[in-house]
Design an enzyme around this catalytic site. Sequence first.
Site, PDB file in Angstrom:
ATOM      1  N   SER A 145       0.840  -1.205   0.000  1.00  0.00           N
ATOM      2  CA  SER A 145       0.000   0.000   0.000  1.00  0.00           C
ATOM      3  C   SER A 145       0.873   1.253   0.000  1.00  0.00           C
ATOM      4  CB  SER A 145      -0.868   0.014   1.256  1.00  0.00           C
ATOM      5  OG  SER A 145      -1.509   1.273   1.399  1.00  0.00           O
ATOM      6  N   TYR A 158      -2.094  -0.432  10.346  1.00  0.00           N
ATOM      7  CA  TYR A 158      -2.276  -0.998   8.992  1.00  0.00           C
ATOM      8  C   TYR A 158      -1.021  -0.760   8.143  1.00  0.00           C
ATOM      9  CZ  TYR A 158      -3.941  -1.103   4.117  1.00  0.00           C
ATOM     10  OH  TYR A 158      -4.081  -1.348   2.758  1.00  0.00           O
TER      11      TYR A 158
HETATM   12  N1  LIG Z   1      -8.724  -0.141  -1.437  1.00  0.00           N
HETATM   13  C1  LIG Z   1      -7.633   0.558  -1.217  1.00  0.00           C
HETATM   14  O1  LIG Z   1      -7.658   1.793  -1.183  1.00  0.00           O
HETATM   15  C2  LIG Z   1      -6.318  -0.153  -1.034  1.00  0.00           C
HETATM   16  C3  LIG Z   1      -5.147   0.620  -1.074  1.00  0.00           C
HETATM   17  C4  LIG Z   1      -3.909  -0.002  -0.899  1.00  0.00           C
HETATM   18  C5  LIG Z   1      -3.842  -1.365  -0.671  1.00  0.00           C
HETATM   19  N2  LIG Z   1      -4.996  -2.094  -0.641  1.00  0.00           N
HETATM   20  C6  LIG Z   1      -4.864  -3.536  -0.379  1.00  0.00           C
HETATM   21  O2  LIG Z   1      -5.466  -4.264  -1.447  1.00  0.00           O
HETATM   22  C7  LIG Z   1      -6.001  -5.488  -0.948  1.00  0.00           C
HETATM   23  C8  LIG Z   1      -7.466  -5.598  -1.372  1.00  0.00           C
HETATM   24  O3  LIG Z   1      -8.164  -4.476  -0.839  1.00  0.00           O
HETATM   25  P1  LIG Z   1      -9.665  -4.106  -1.257  1.00  0.00           P
HETATM   26  O4  LIG Z   1      -9.778  -2.642  -1.132  1.00  0.00           O
HETATM   27  O5  LIG Z   1     -10.018  -4.775  -2.527  1.00  0.00           O
HETATM   28  O6  LIG Z   1     -10.469  -4.771  -0.030  1.00  0.00           O
HETATM   29  P2  LIG Z   1     -12.025  -5.149   0.136  1.00  0.00           P
HETATM   30  O7  LIG Z   1     -12.826  -4.638  -0.990  1.00  0.00           O
HETATM   31  O8  LIG Z   1     -12.360  -4.776   1.525  1.00  0.00           O
HETATM   32  O9  LIG Z   1     -11.982  -6.772  -0.001  1.00  0.00           O
HETATM   33  C9  LIG Z   1     -11.249  -7.498   0.947  1.00  0.00           C
HETATM   34  C10 LIG Z   1     -11.143  -8.943   0.493  1.00  0.00           C
HETATM   35  O10 LIG Z   1     -10.342  -9.627   1.478  1.00  0.00           O
HETATM   36  C11 LIG Z   1     -11.078 -10.728   2.002  1.00  0.00           C
HETATM   37  N3  LIG Z   1     -10.822 -10.910   3.428  1.00  0.00           N
HETATM   38  C12 LIG Z   1     -10.940  -9.979   4.411  1.00  0.00           C
HETATM   39  N4  LIG Z   1     -10.726 -10.557   5.614  1.00  0.00           N
HETATM   40  C13 LIG Z   1     -10.482 -11.877   5.376  1.00  0.00           C
HETATM   41  C14 LIG Z   1     -10.230 -12.995   6.199  1.00  0.00           C
HETATM   42  N5  LIG Z   1     -10.198 -12.908   7.543  1.00  0.00           N
HETATM   43  N6  LIG Z   1     -10.046 -14.205   5.618  1.00  0.00           N
HETATM   44  C15 LIG Z   1     -10.103 -14.329   4.285  1.00  0.00           C
HETATM   45  N7  LIG Z   1     -10.349 -13.313   3.427  1.00  0.00           N
HETATM   46  C16 LIG Z   1     -10.543 -12.100   3.985  1.00  0.00           C
HETATM   47  C17 LIG Z   1     -12.550 -10.386   1.773  1.00  0.00           C
HETATM   48  O11 LIG Z   1     -13.302 -11.592   1.719  1.00  0.00           O
HETATM   49  P3  LIG Z   1     -14.874 -11.641   2.192  1.00  0.00           P
HETATM   50  O12 LIG Z   1     -15.666 -11.014   1.087  1.00  0.00           O
HETATM   51  O13 LIG Z   1     -15.138 -13.080   2.374  1.00  0.00           O
HETATM   52  O14 LIG Z   1     -14.948 -10.827   3.464  1.00  0.00           O
HETATM   53  C18 LIG Z   1     -12.495  -9.634   0.447  1.00  0.00           C
HETATM   54  O15 LIG Z   1     -12.520 -10.540  -0.626  1.00  0.00           O
HETATM   55  C19 LIG Z   1      -5.793  -5.462   0.558  1.00  0.00           C
HETATM   56  O16 LIG Z   1      -4.627  -6.198   0.891  1.00  0.00           O
HETATM   57  C20 LIG Z   1      -5.596  -3.993   0.860  1.00  0.00           C
HETATM   58  O17 LIG Z   1      -4.852  -3.781   2.038  1.00  0.00           O
HETATM   59  C21 LIG Z   1      -6.223  -1.519  -0.808  1.00  0.00           C
END
Ligand SMILES: NC(=O)c1ccc[n+]([C@@H]2O[C@H](COP(=O)([O-])OP(=O)(O)OC[C@H]3O[C@@H](n4cnc5c(N)ncnc54)[C@H](OP(=O)(O)O)[C@@H]3O)[C@@H](O)[C@H]2O)c1
Length: 251
Positions: A145, A158
């Site tokens: 991130s 985080y």
């Molecule tokens: N969005 C941003 O701005 C951003 C920026 C930088 C980095 N990131 C990184 O990108 C990645 C994806 O982020 P996102 O924004 O797409 O997140 P998101 O929309 O909140 O989706 C999170 C995903 O992770 C899964 N997950 C969460 N807790 C879990 C657990 N205990 N066991 C198994 N699976 C779990 C969820 O599954 P369920 O549907 O089953 O809950 C979902 O598929 C993350 O690593 C995040 O830190 C995101």
Amino acid sequence: MTSLTSLTGKTALVTGASRGIGRATAIALAKAGARVLVHASKASQAADDVVETIRAAGGQADKVAADLRDANGPHELAKRVRSLTGERLDILVANAGISKAASIEDTTVEDFDNLFAVNVRAPFFLVQQLLPVLGDGSSVVLLSSLAARASVNNLSAYAATKGAVDTLVRHFASALGERGIRVNAIAPGVVETDMSNFAKTDAGRDFTLGMQALKRVAQPNDIAGAVVFLASDDARWVTGDTLRVDGGSKL
Ligand SMILES: NC(=O)c1ccc[n+]([C@@H]2O[C@H](COP(=O)([O-])OP(=O)(O)OC[C@H]3O[C@@H](n4cnc5c(N)ncnc54)[C@H](OP(=O)(O)O)[C@@H]3O)[C@@H](O)[C@H]2O)c1
């Protein structure tokens, strides 16, 4: 399904593929020809929809569930993956993650442990448990991130998990290079997903655009293409790196 990058004949696991960046990545990998294992924390309609979307477009997908907050979650997931794929996995995208915005004062021990369990411990042990089926030409992509290199919002715990991801990438890449396995990370900025739903508000949008060179809010597909690149042979000489994919954030 057509794409310039060919991943035909490859099998990929994308963790956290039910929503957000993981969903877009699973669909993009399938579009490039890979068979995709769509992971979510538990069986859910959202994960089924991703599998159906891929199949409806002529791709190959299966779902797999495991709670990666559990200490044994990565081990269980690896077992399920190995029973589905036989003995070879070409692409592992360790994308599942959680965030929690809290000041230093308000961060609890429980929040801290949960963040490290899902964002750091799970990818570490998932790689460990899948090593027997990752081989020459395999690509591992972790999700880092912008927060790992710059202060954004109240995200210090985080951010520390993502700093750990960047460190793991270098050590994994160094240790696994002899076996022909590449390990990299993608570092997105703010991406409009459930995790960063503040970006849907006017204030969140202004905050986001204020720190970016490119003046729009990123969508999950803006990240997925970079993951496909790192997974593909086009990135065959790239390992141990964290690739910023953030529209020029905090330059
Ligand atoms: N969005 C941003 O701005 C951003 C920026 C930088 C980095 N990131 C990184 O990108 C990645 C994806 O982020 P996102 O924004 O797409 O997140 P998101 O929309 O909140 O989706 C999170 C995903 O992770 C899964 N997950 C969460 N807790 C879990 C657990 N205990 N066991 C198994 N699976 C779990 C969820 O599954 P369920 O549907 O089953 O809950 C979902 O598929 C993350 O690593 C995040 O830190 C995101």
